[in-house]
Design an enzyme around this catalytic site. Structure first.
Site, PDB file in Angstrom:
ATOM      1  N   HIS A   7       0.859  -1.190   0.000  1.00 36.07           N
ATOM      2  CA  HIS A   7       0.000   0.000   0.000  1.00 36.07           C
ATOM      3  C   HIS A   7       0.887   1.229   0.000  1.00 36.07           C
ATOM      4  O   HIS A   7       1.939   1.233   0.645  1.00 36.07           O
ATOM      5  CB  HIS A   7      -0.897   0.008   1.252  1.00 36.07           C
ATOM      6  CG  HIS A   7      -2.061   0.932   1.138  1.00 36.07           C
ATOM      7  ND1 HIS A   7      -1.965   2.287   1.362  1.00 36.07           N
ATOM      8  CD2 HIS A   7      -3.360   0.688   0.805  1.00 36.07           C
ATOM      9  CE1 HIS A   7      -3.152   2.834   1.178  1.00 36.07           C
ATOM     10  NE2 HIS A   7      -4.011   1.907   0.830  1.00 36.07           N
ATOM     11  N   ASP A  24      -7.820  -5.251   0.281  1.00 29.16           N
ATOM     12  CA  ASP A  24      -8.351  -6.152  -0.742  1.00 29.16           C
ATOM     13  C   ASP A  24      -8.020  -7.617  -0.510  1.00 29.16           C
ATOM     14  O   ASP A  24      -8.575  -8.484  -1.181  1.00 29.16           O
ATOM     15  CB  ASP A  24      -7.808  -5.747  -2.131  1.00 29.16           C
ATOM     16  CG  ASP A  24      -8.498  -4.506  -2.645  1.00 29.16           C
ATOM     17  OD1 ASP A  24      -9.665  -4.298  -2.283  1.00 29.16           O
ATOM     18  OD2 ASP A  24      -7.866  -3.749  -3.398  1.00 29.16           O
TER      19      ASP A  24
END
Ligand code: CMC
Length: 391
Positions: free
Chosen positions: A271, A327
């Site tokens: 991320h 996710d």
């Protein structure tokens, strides 16, 4: 002809992707990527996931306060009574190709709401309230309706006796979900409701700053969320877990990927902001575990594969700050709830509408139209060449 690089006065260097450039002052959500902390209006996401509901969280994000019991009841009742969509919008949706992506269907349907309601955003509280209610109420109905219509079926009418999440799962699967499934889905919506200045939120704020209607604001944000760099890798996480196929195959799979490409990107990991495990992934992992423990079928192995994969990837690339993001476990949860893979991103949009609306309201409160600048890299004083003389 001359080529120049023109930088207007007082403009600093060009930063691709505007990385680390503040685009707004906002009090809606906060991320600490080093500590793995996400807050909505100052409240930790874990606390909201444990104690709140999606509609209460949406209220908090949009109006910057936790509602009283009466305020929440009124808000829920208004939303429940606006869940139906007009026949003319349904008829339009029936004309969409069944092979079209549900995100494109959602973007077109959200924009179509603007044909029926007011064209210009008015900074008065009644207008804002009506738009918030309509969008939160109708977006899930439109996602579920397209899912049924593309299978050749009539959409299922919303049921007034079902709460927000139970009603969406009912409209999608044509049967009332059990309490645990509805609660878990509701928590997923809370976790995805806002995430500071990401691409779709920026898109929403730019559109909002022109004072266009809120349906255009949401439609533009849906279009931005649809892109593969933003909308979520959860669909691809499921494909990866299926490809791996068994817990024993995890280590050889990871080693093979890294041998072929030492910079191989594993879906659902890494991320831009978080350098530790995404706090939303921690909550989602617990939900996935709960769901997988509750019912057993042949897809059960995917949770075990996911846990082993996380362990091996952490061992191999954890030193680069690569850990599961939101996710990674969300696809597992949605799949177990019976949601088809290409609806994972529309479900993300159902949740994120709350955040986009909060940013719309915040933008209207302190609006100045977005008008950044550019660094011109083209030519000057070029001549127009007649068409017959062009090579
Ligand atoms: N697997 C393995 N290594 C990775 C991964 C990954 N998923 N992501 C980054 N790295 C490595 C990368 O190779 C680089 O290594 P090195 O320092 O040796 O060059 C280092 O970590 C930094 O990577 P980066 O590409 O500079 O990181 P970024 O901040 O630009 O990218 C990202 C962030 C999310 C685009 C990227 O991690 C990625 O592509 N992840 C996979 C796709 C994914 O899961 N996307 C969902 C993001 S969360 C939801 C959302 O925000 O919408």
């Amino acid at each position: 002809m001359s080529v120049s690089e023109y930088t207007p006065a007082n403009v600093c260097e060009y930063i691709p992707g505007l990385e680390n450039i503040p685009a707004a002052r906002s009090s809606i959500s906060y991320v600490d990527g080093q500590q793995g902390r996400l807050e909505y209006r100052g409240i930790a996401i874990e606390e909201l996931a444990a104690k709140s509901t999606f509609l209460e969280t949406a209220y908090l994000l949009i109006w910057n306060k936790l509602p009283t019991r009466e305020e929440l009841k009124k808000f829920e009742t208004e939303i429940y009574s606006h869940r139906r969509i007009k026949y003319r919008i349904q008829d339009m949706m029936k004309c969409f190709p069944e092979t079209g992506h549900p995100m494109d269907a959602l973007q077109a349907s959200a924009a179509a709401l603007g044909l029926f309601y007011s064209r210009r955003a008015l900074p008065n509280q009644d207008y804002i309230r009506q738009a918030v209610v309509r969008l939160l109420a109708k977006i899930p109905t439109m996602v579920a309706a397209f899912q049924l219509m593309r299978k050749g079926n009539e959409p299922v009418r919303p049921r007034d006796d079902l709460d927000y999440s139970a009603n969406f799962l009912y409209m999608l699967g044509e049967k009332v979900p059990d309490k645990l499934a509805a609660r878990i889905f509701d928590v997923c919506l809370i976790l995805h409701a806002d995430h500071t200045m990401n691409a779709s939120t920026f898109s929403a704020r730019v559109t909002a700053s022109t004072l266009t209607d809120p349906y255009a604001v949401v439609a533009s944000a849906v279009g931005t969320l649809a892109g593969p760099l933003h909308g979520g890798a959860s669909e691809e996480v499921i494909e990866m877990l299926q490809k791996i196929g068994s817990v024993e195959n995890v280590r050889p799979y990871v080693e093979q990927c890294l041998e072929n490409d030492p910079k191989y990107k594993f879906m659902g990991f890494g991320h831009r902001v978080y350098k530790v495990k995404d706090p939303r992934a921690i909550v989602l992992q617990n939900l996935a575990k709960e769901l997988f423990q509750q019912s057993h079928d042949d897809s059960d192995k995917y949770y075990d594969i996911a846990v082993e994969l996380e362990k091996v990837i952490e061992e191999k690339v954890g030193h680069k700050g690569i850990y599961p993001n939101v996710d990674y476990y969300s696809g597992l949860v949605y799949r177990k709830l019976g949601i088809p893979a290409d609806l994972f991103t529309p479900v993300f949009a159902i949740a994120r509408v709350a955040g986009w609306l909060a940013h719309w309201r915040e933008q209207l409160g302190e609006n100045r139209i977005y008008r950044p600048t550019q660094i011109y890299t083209g030519q000057h004083q070029s001549s127009y060449v007649a068409i017959e003389q062009r090579s």
